[in-house]
Write an enzyme that holds these catalytic residues in place. Sequence first.
Site, PDB file in Angstrom:
ATOM      1  N   SER A 155      25.723  41.025  29.477  1.00  0.00           N
ATOM      2  CA  SER A 155      24.780  42.115  29.299  1.00  0.00           C
ATOM      3  C   SER A 155      23.692  41.753  28.318  1.00  0.00           C
ATOM      4  O   SER A 155      23.542  40.592  27.923  1.00  0.00           O
ATOM      5  CB  SER A 155      25.532  43.374  28.842  1.00  0.00           C
ATOM      6  OG  SER A 155      24.719  44.517  28.947  1.00  0.00           O
ATOM      7  N   TYR A 165      30.864  46.661  22.610  1.00  0.00           N
ATOM      8  CA  TYR A 165      30.484  46.236  23.962  1.00  0.00           C
ATOM      9  C   TYR A 165      29.716  44.915  23.926  1.00  0.00           C
ATOM     10  O   TYR A 165      30.042  43.970  24.655  1.00  0.00           O
ATOM     11  CB  TYR A 165      29.641  47.331  24.617  1.00  0.00           C
ATOM     12  CG  TYR A 165      29.029  46.949  25.940  1.00  0.00           C
ATOM     13  CD1 TYR A 165      29.808  46.852  27.082  1.00  0.00           C
ATOM     14  CD2 TYR A 165      27.661  46.701  26.047  1.00  0.00           C
ATOM     15  CE1 TYR A 165      29.252  46.504  28.302  1.00  0.00           C
ATOM     16  CE2 TYR A 165      27.092  46.358  27.258  1.00  0.00           C
ATOM     17  CZ  TYR A 165      27.888  46.261  28.383  1.00  0.00           C
ATOM     18  OH  TYR A 165      27.318  45.914  29.586  1.00  0.00           O
TER      19      TYR A 165
END
Length: 433
Positions: A155, A165
């Site tokens: 990501s 994350y």
Amino acid sequence: MGDVPTIGRLGLARDELAGQVAVVTGAGRGIGRQVARALAYLGAAVVVAELDEATGAETASLIEAEGGRALCLRTDVADEASVQALAGRTLAELGRADVLVNNAILCPVAGVAEMDVALWDRVMAVNLRGAFLTCRAFLPGMLARGTGTIVNMVSTDAMPGLSAYIASKQGIVGFSQSLAAEVGEGSVHVVAFGPGMVDTPAIRDVSVRLAPRLGMSQEQFLSLSLHPAYDGLMPAADAGAATAYLVARLASEYHGEMVDGYAVLERAGYLQAPTVPAPTPAAETAALPGPGTPGAATQALALAHKLAESVAQTGAEFDKLPFFARPMARGDFKNKAGQSVSDWARTAAELVARLERVQAGDAAALAELRGGHARLADLLERFAAYCRAVPAGTARFTKDQEFLHQVAEIAAEREAAVGALAAALRKIVKDEA
């Protein structure tokens, strides 16, 4: 098979992946669902590995309604026994796994100070441990057959509230590169793939809490675009098609590397690479003084001051970007220019100070300049390369031709000044050698 708009327009044969078996984790919705559909469209039998049985079954039903073959298996990728069961059922019912797409994620919005340990651990378990467990389960079969493709979804760079994350996804980048080194240069390929800013249920859920942390409204966040072909987020079907194209055509090329969805779709001819207006031809740099003249150091000093100004201006430009984009811009600069903005500021200041001493006839300063010239020349070339890349990089974010023209002009001016500085330094070192 029903219409899958994007994947059907990438020039791939409908049987491109016929006879292959693809396992897609987190395939119940969003990107995972579209990846599963795209791979099935190309002829692969798809294992829909999903924690939520209901959404997983919906994906499998969609694939079957479109004429494909799908097997839905409830899977918790963070659980070793569950992943072993996934591998066992896949082997028993489909005989093999040729493709593994690690897409399952957990993406909570929580600052470090407010996050409990259990949430951090769960994110790491799903995102990072999950990638490890599935790769460990399916890799031996790929190695035994001498062929296979693993795509690990990664990501964006740092954003406030996404520390767990982002840490897990950066971990997957390193894990993927290490795994690629382990399997070597044969026909098993491992790629870290960042789809892009994609319109999914997950990002819409996250945006409610994330957008305020970035100083924008939810509507503004959902209108972000990282490519001028899109007015906002990339459609999930495009991300799915990009993943399938990567698997079918580009996995060997990007083995051990990281690539994003926009670049893959450009390679596929689906997106047009951003166009950059040509800058106005710059005036020629004044000829350098002849051998032995004191003017060479004077000119190099002036150009070193220009370098320092360019570095300072670059840092100021990054500070004007939206908060979430600053780490990406700084990281891109460091990768291309060879060191961070702060390190470049220090390098430029040291060069100015050294050239002032050289200009004053300091033999020790000249010796220092000669001793560090090779490294400095390499850094200056990398800085120039960064300047060359700036217009094309900026064109991925905006269609404003007037603004792009201004960016191209500034970048060309900085590149020319850096090139002139490199030439002046070469002359000083050569003349005084």
